[in-house]
Motif scaffolding. Sequence first.
Motif, PDB file in Angstrom:
ATOM      1  N   ILE A  56      24.925  39.701  37.177  1.00  0.00           N
ATOM      2  CA  ILE A  56      25.983  39.212  36.290  1.00  0.00           C
ATOM      3  C   ILE A  56      26.827  40.361  35.765  1.00  0.00           C
ATOM      4  CG2 ILE A  56      26.419  38.118  34.050  1.00  0.00           C
ATOM      5  CD1 ILE A  56      24.001  36.315  34.596  1.00  0.00           C
ATOM      6  N   VAL A  57      26.170  41.422  35.309  1.00  0.00           N
ATOM      7  CA  VAL A  57      26.888  42.541  34.678  1.00  0.00           C
ATOM      8  C   VAL A  57      27.650  43.373  35.701  1.00  0.00           C
ATOM      9  CG1 VAL A  57      26.574  44.700  33.397  1.00  0.00           C
ATOM     10  CG2 VAL A  57      25.321  42.645  32.707  1.00  0.00           C
ATOM     11  N   PHE A  58      27.037  43.633  36.868  1.00  0.00           N
ATOM     12  CA  PHE A  58      27.630  44.565  37.828  1.00  0.00           C
ATOM     13  C   PHE A  58      28.347  43.897  38.990  1.00  0.00           C
ATOM     14  CE2 PHE A  58      24.093  47.423  36.201  1.00  0.00           C
ATOM     15  CZ  PHE A  58      24.950  48.157  35.394  1.00  0.00           C
ATOM     16  N   TRP A  59      28.222  42.574  39.131  1.00  0.00           N
ATOM     17  CA  TRP A  59      28.988  41.886  40.174  1.00  0.00           C
ATOM     18  C   TRP A  59      29.890  40.792  39.616  1.00  0.00           C
ATOM     19  CZ3 TRP A  59      28.224  36.607  41.409  1.00  0.00           C
ATOM     20  CH2 TRP A  59      29.144  36.133  42.362  1.00  0.00           C
ATOM     21  N   LEU A  60      29.337  39.816  38.909  1.00  0.00           N
ATOM     22  CA  LEU A  60      30.116  38.655  38.512  1.00  0.00           C
ATOM     23  C   LEU A  60      31.259  39.026  37.566  1.00  0.00           C
ATOM     24  CD1 LEU A  60      30.542  35.629  38.627  1.00  0.00           C
ATOM     25  CD2 LEU A  60      28.889  35.373  36.761  1.00  0.00           C
ATOM     26  N   ILE A  61      30.947  39.759  36.516  1.00  0.00           N
ATOM     27  CA  ILE A  61      31.988  40.112  35.539  1.00  0.00           C
ATOM     28  C   ILE A  61      33.069  41.011  36.158  1.00  0.00           C
ATOM     29  CG2 ILE A  61      32.437  41.306  33.359  1.00  0.00           C
ATOM     30  CD1 ILE A  61      29.718  40.293  32.376  1.00  0.00           C
ATOM     31  N   PRO A  62      32.708  42.098  36.874  1.00  0.00           N
ATOM     32  CA  PRO A  62      33.765  42.896  37.513  1.00  0.00           C
ATOM     33  C   PRO A  62      34.551  42.115  38.560  1.00  0.00           C
ATOM     34  CG  PRO A  62      31.720  44.137  37.397  1.00  0.00           C
ATOM     35  CD  PRO A  62      31.378  42.739  37.012  1.00  0.00           C
ATOM     36  N   SER A  63      33.881  41.232  39.311  1.00  0.00           N
ATOM     37  CA  SER A  63      34.582  40.459  40.344  1.00  0.00           C
ATOM     38  C   SER A  63      35.625  39.546  39.722  1.00  0.00           C
ATOM     39  CB  SER A  63      33.585  39.632  41.152  1.00  0.00           C
ATOM     40  OG  SER A  63      32.714  40.459  41.878  1.00  0.00           O
ATOM     41  N   LEU A  64      35.283  38.901  38.620  1.00  0.00           N
ATOM     42  CA  LEU A  64      36.243  38.031  37.945  1.00  0.00           C
ATOM     43  C   LEU A  64      37.396  38.850  37.350  1.00  0.00           C
ATOM     44  CD1 LEU A  64      33.839  35.500  36.178  1.00  0.00           C
ATOM     45  CD2 LEU A  64      35.162  35.176  38.273  1.00  0.00           C
ATOM     46  N   PHE A  65      37.080  40.045  36.880  1.00  0.00           N
ATOM     47  CA  PHE A  65      38.133  40.922  36.346  1.00  0.00           C
ATOM     48  C   PHE A  65      39.081  41.361  37.461  1.00  0.00           C
ATOM     49  CE2 PHE A  65      39.544  45.316  35.389  1.00  0.00           C
ATOM     50  CZ  PHE A  65      40.333  45.033  34.275  1.00  0.00           C
ATOM     51  N   PHE A  66      38.524  41.779  38.613  1.00  0.00           N
ATOM     52  CA  PHE A  66      39.371  42.160  39.745  1.00  0.00           C
ATOM     53  C   PHE A  66      40.208  40.970  40.227  1.00  0.00           C
ATOM     54  CE2 PHE A  66      35.906  45.437  40.983  1.00  0.00           C
ATOM     55  CZ  PHE A  66      36.374  46.303  40.012  1.00  0.00           C
ATOM     56  N   LEU A  67      39.592  39.795  40.237  1.00  0.00           N
ATOM     57  CA  LEU A  67      40.306  38.590  40.655  1.00  0.00           C
ATOM     58  C   LEU A  67      41.470  38.288  39.717  1.00  0.00           C
ATOM     59  CD1 LEU A  67      40.278  36.208  42.679  1.00  0.00           C
ATOM     60  CD2 LEU A  67      38.830  34.987  41.045  1.00  0.00           C
ATOM     61  N   LEU A  68      41.244  38.532  38.443  1.00  0.00           N
ATOM     62  CA  LEU A  68      42.303  38.315  37.453  1.00  0.00           C
ATOM     63  C   LEU A  68      43.476  39.253  37.712  1.00  0.00           C
ATOM     64  CD1 LEU A  68      42.591  36.462  34.929  1.00  0.00           C
ATOM     65  CD2 LEU A  68      41.906  38.434  33.555  1.00  0.00           C
ATOM     66  N   ILE A  69      43.189  40.508  38.017  1.00  0.00           N
ATOM     67  CA  ILE A  69      44.256  41.470  38.317  1.00  0.00           C
ATOM     68  C   ILE A  69      45.006  41.056  39.576  1.00  0.00           C
ATOM     69  CG2 ILE A  69      44.724  43.850  38.999  1.00  0.00           C
ATOM     70  CD1 ILE A  69      42.412  44.723  37.247  1.00  0.00           C
ATOM     71  N   ASP A  70      44.249  40.657  40.618  1.00  0.00           N
ATOM     72  CA  ASP A  70      44.880  40.311  41.890  1.00  0.00           C
ATOM     73  C   ASP A  70      45.766  39.075  41.796  1.00  0.00           C
ATOM     74  OD1 ASP A  70      43.538  42.445  42.960  1.00  0.00           O
ATOM     75  OD2 ASP A  70      41.947  41.255  43.885  1.00  0.00           O
ATOM     76  N   THR A  71      45.400  38.128  40.937  1.00  0.00           N
ATOM     77  CA  THR A  71      46.165  36.886  40.850  1.00  0.00           C
ATOM     78  C   THR A  71      47.292  36.945  39.828  1.00  0.00           C
ATOM     79  OG1 THR A  71      44.471  36.007  39.329  1.00  0.00           O
ATOM     80  CG2 THR A  71      44.269  35.438  41.659  1.00  0.00           C
ATOM     81  N   LEU A  72      47.074  37.657  38.742  1.00  0.00           N
ATOM     82  CA  LEU A  72      48.098  37.730  37.704  1.00  0.00           C
ATOM     83  C   LEU A  72      49.099  38.853  37.948  1.00  0.00           C
ATOM     84  CD1 LEU A  72      46.058  37.054  34.422  1.00  0.00           C
ATOM     85  CD2 LEU A  72      47.339  35.442  35.847  1.00  0.00           C
ATOM     86  N   LEU A  73      48.676  39.905  38.637  1.00  0.00           N
ATOM     87  CA  LEU A  73      49.561  41.048  38.908  1.00  0.00           C
ATOM     88  C   LEU A  73      49.591  41.341  40.410  1.00  0.00           C
ATOM     89  CD1 LEU A  73      48.348  43.369  35.991  1.00  0.00           C
ATOM     90  CD2 LEU A  73      50.440  41.991  36.026  1.00  0.00           C
ATOM     91  N   PRO A  74      50.031  40.394  41.220  1.00  0.00           N
ATOM     92  CA  PRO A  74      49.979  40.596  42.674  1.00  0.00           C
ATOM     93  C   PRO A  74      50.850  41.745  43.161  1.00  0.00           C
ATOM     94  CG  PRO A  74      51.259  38.634  42.133  1.00  0.00           C
ATOM     95  CD  PRO A  74      50.612  39.090  40.857  1.00  0.00           C
ATOM     96  N   SER A  75      51.996  41.964  42.529  1.00  0.00           N
ATOM     97  CA  SER A  75      52.874  43.055  42.965  1.00  0.00           C
ATOM     98  C   SER A  75      52.225  44.411  42.749  1.00  0.00           C
ATOM     99  CB  SER A  75      54.207  42.987  42.224  1.00  0.00           C
ATOM    100  OG  SER A  75      54.004  43.043  40.814  1.00  0.00           O
TER     101      SER A  75
END
Length: 342
Positions: A56-75
């Motif tokens: 949860i700490v080292f995969w799920l939370i960082p993965s959701l954070f990276f996903l947030l960056i990729d979807t909200l800031l695609p450029s």
Amino acid sequence: MDLLMSVPIASYFFSTSLTSWSTSLNLLFFYMTWTTLILSHSPLKIELFGTLGLRIVFWLIPSLFFLLIDTLLPSLAETIKHNGASALPPRDAKSISRLLGLALLNLALETILEGLLSLGAALYLQAPIFRAATTLPLPWQIGKHIALLFAAREVLTYYIHRYILHAPSRNNRRLPGQHASCAHRRRAAPFSLLLMADHPLPFLLHRFVPLYLPALLMQRHLHLLTYFLFFGLCTIEETLTMSGYTIVPGIIMGGITRRNAFHYARPTGNFGCWGVLDWVHGTSLGGDVMKDVKEEAEKHHLKEKGEDAADGAAGMLQNGIEGLRRSARKRGRKSSAGWGRE
């Protein structure tokens, strides 16, 4: 959840980066907390909640954070992704929900399977599968066991990934087809959520077996804390190298990320974790691990440092020899002066 947060494991494994005074306090606090945990919970419960917490700490939370960056800031994200915009994850809620649901299902299956295997092995051995003692493992034991576990993981991952999950369809249609339809559904650099978003059976063979089987075979020789450290390091490595980012720190980790991007774009090579067996078998794509090692050596100027160290050692040896010669000459002059006075 209180069990997940009750062990400050980072304070034990990373305490060497702190001052000696704070290190002693951290080790004392960790030892007291670990002892209390061991005396109040079963080893199996600590193992399962510990590995779940690390995921949860080292995969799920960082993965959701990276996903947030990729979807909200695609450029912004496409400028730091291997293969640019083609590596961005899908932006529609249905696809994201499907991937997240599959990943969480695999996380639950992984935890349940580990629990069943550990429970069965403990019943057979009449003892916990991992050494969950109040005595902490020694640093050299941790280093030796971690090295063995990483080597075994590399071997298992490569041969399972290449000869089972990417076997020619005429040999085995089911597993390669399941792996291709989920993990390789799109031909582009991956993102961290895809680490566990595979068909359950290929996922367990690819991600869980190489991680757990070597530790299981070591039985009670392996301390539970060492297993936690190995599990956490593997999870951090996989999360970062599956991110698809070109800015992953370190040449070695950056090289693994680049090879993962090549594998997901063209799944005909890069089957191992670190690329060692890909280099041995000639299945490396986009540069091999030896290239990364060479670049790392050049980055840190290891050749120049080695030459400087050799020159320094030679200089010290020469100074020592000259000092011995001067001392010998002084003793010779004193001895001659003494004989002259007589």
